[in-house]
Design an enzyme around this catalytic site. Sequence first.
Site, PDB file in Angstrom:
ATOM      1  N   ARG A   1       1.746  11.989  -9.277  1.00  0.00           N
ATOM      2  CA  ARG A   1       2.189  10.629  -8.965  1.00  0.00           C
ATOM      3  C   ARG A   1       3.606  10.362  -9.452  1.00  0.00           C
ATOM      4  NH1 ARG A   1      -2.255   7.552  -7.257  1.00  0.00           N
ATOM      5  NH2 ARG A   1      -4.251   8.014  -8.240  1.00  0.00           N
TER       6      ARG A   1
ATOM      7  N   PHE B   1      -1.246  16.184   3.990  1.00  0.00           N
ATOM      8  CA  PHE B   1      -1.573  15.579   2.705  1.00  0.00           C
ATOM      9  C   PHE B   1      -0.321  15.572   1.853  1.00  0.00           C
ATOM     10  CE2 PHE B   1      -3.377  14.700  -1.379  1.00  0.00           C
ATOM     11  CZ  PHE B   1      -4.345  13.758  -1.066  1.00  0.00           C
TER      12      PHE B   1
ATOM     13  N   GLU C   1       0.848  -1.199   0.000  1.00  0.00           N
ATOM     14  CA  GLU C   1       0.000   0.000   0.000  1.00  0.00           C
ATOM     15  C   GLU C   1       0.880   1.245   0.000  1.00  0.00           C
ATOM     16  OE1 GLU C   1      -2.589   1.492  -0.626  1.00  0.00           O
ATOM     17  OE2 GLU C   1      -4.078   1.250   0.954  1.00  0.00           O
ATOM     18  N   ASP C   2       0.375   2.315  -0.581  1.00  0.00           N
ATOM     19  CA  ASP C   2       1.119   3.571  -0.577  1.00  0.00           C
ATOM     20  C   ASP C   2       1.088   4.229   0.807  1.00  0.00           C
ATOM     21  OD1 ASP C   2      -1.603   4.098  -0.769  1.00  0.00           O
ATOM     22  OD2 ASP C   2      -1.459   5.330  -2.569  1.00  0.00           O
TER      23      ASP C   2
ATOM     24  N   ASP D   1      -4.107   5.566   5.960  1.00  0.00           N
ATOM     25  CA  ASP D   1      -4.657   6.810   6.490  1.00  0.00           C
ATOM     26  C   ASP D   1      -5.697   6.444   7.558  1.00  0.00           C
ATOM     27  OD1 ASP D   1      -5.214   9.550   6.614  1.00  0.00           O
ATOM     28  OD2 ASP D   1      -6.656   9.463   4.991  1.00  0.00           O
TER      29      ASP D   1
HETATM   30  P1  IMP Z   1      -7.756   4.865   4.028  1.00  0.00           P
HETATM   31  O1  IMP Z   1      -8.782   3.836   3.692  1.00  0.00           O
HETATM   32  O2  IMP Z   1      -8.341   6.108   4.624  1.00  0.00           O
HETATM   33  O3  IMP Z   1      -6.615   4.344   4.855  1.00  0.00           O
HETATM   34  O4  IMP Z   1      -7.289   5.363   2.619  1.00  0.00           O
HETATM   35  C1  IMP Z   1      -6.042   5.244   2.180  1.00  0.00           C
HETATM   36  C2  IMP Z   1      -5.964   5.767   0.766  1.00  0.00           C
HETATM   37  O5  IMP Z   1      -6.285   7.162   0.695  1.00  0.00           O
HETATM   38  C3  IMP Z   1      -4.529   5.656   0.343  1.00  0.00           C
HETATM   39  O6  IMP Z   1      -4.252   4.390  -0.209  1.00  0.00           O
HETATM   40  C4  IMP Z   1      -4.382   6.795  -0.620  1.00  0.00           C
HETATM   41  O7  IMP Z   1      -4.743   6.368  -1.902  1.00  0.00           O
HETATM   42  C5  IMP Z   1      -5.340   7.860  -0.112  1.00  0.00           C
HETATM   43  N1  IMP Z   1      -4.608   8.852   0.719  1.00  0.00           N
HETATM   44  C6  IMP Z   1      -4.636   8.980   2.062  1.00  0.00           C
HETATM   45  N2  IMP Z   1      -3.835   9.974   2.485  1.00  0.00           N
HETATM   46  C7  IMP Z   1      -3.260  10.492   1.386  1.00  0.00           C
HETATM   47  C8  IMP Z   1      -2.307  11.557   1.163  1.00  0.00           C
HETATM   48  O8  IMP Z   1      -1.788  12.223   2.074  1.00  0.00           O
HETATM   49  N3  IMP Z   1      -1.968  11.780  -0.126  1.00  0.00           N
HETATM   50  C9  IMP Z   1      -2.483  11.064  -1.180  1.00  0.00           C
HETATM   51  N4  IMP Z   1      -3.368  10.064  -1.021  1.00  0.00           N
HETATM   52  C10 IMP Z   1      -3.757   9.778   0.252  1.00  0.00           C
HETATM   53 MG    MG Z   2      -4.095   3.674  -2.042  1.00  0.00          MG
END
Ligand code: IMP
Ligand code: MG
Length: 174
Positions: free
Chosen positions: A163, A150, A97-98, A101
């Site tokens: 990206r 962010f 995963e990137d 959050d």
């Molecule tokens: P989660 O389900 O809230 O954990 O969502 C995670 C996804 O939201 C990540 O895989 C990202 O694609 C996107 N995301 C969350 N924070 C950021 C950020 O700071 N920059 C860019 N994408 C983000």
């Molecule tokens: Mg993602």
Amino acid sequence: MDVTVGKILFTEEQIRERAKALAKKINEDYKGESVYLVGTLRGALVWMADLMKELELNTEIDFIVASSYQGTDTTGVVTIKKDIEGDVSGKNVIIVEDIVDTGTTLFKLLDYFKGRGAKSVEICSMLNKPSRRRAPVSPKYNGFEIDDLFVIGYGLDYNQKFRNLPYVGVAELR
Ligand code: IMP
Ligand code: MG
């Protein structure tokens, strides 16, 4: 809204160094076994490429596209827009995963792969924002922890842009 890159948090060199260190751990933890990497498109692409090159295990790769929106329920709703193509039953899945959050997406994906008979499921994330967590998810392998900012670059986007940046920087909205 206009977005520019502010402070650079992690350079390509720093990120590749972490990918190497985590791959070393994975090589030890799964010694004698195979792993099945599932990258979450599109953000995990660059990180996954760095990580997989450092693995010395029998490695398969696959991809999934999942999107989450926060409903009233704490864990939100996750839709799988593109499923994996292989069969994970009996396999050691590592979700690549990137960024973690709220944890909503991964919480559902962990369950999803377990439900499909994976032998084990772990997470290898480039970034982690623990202060934003809503679902009980903590990546076993994590590159860097960041504050509630962010960030863009190295796969991460703002409205599908940035990206391609070869580093992770803070998005400045003005
Ligand atoms: P989660 O389900 O809230 O954990 O969502 C995670 C996804 O939201 C990540 O895989 C990202 O694609 C996107 N995301 C969350 N924070 C950021 C950020 O700071 N920059 C860019 N994408 C983000
Ligand atoms: Mg993602």
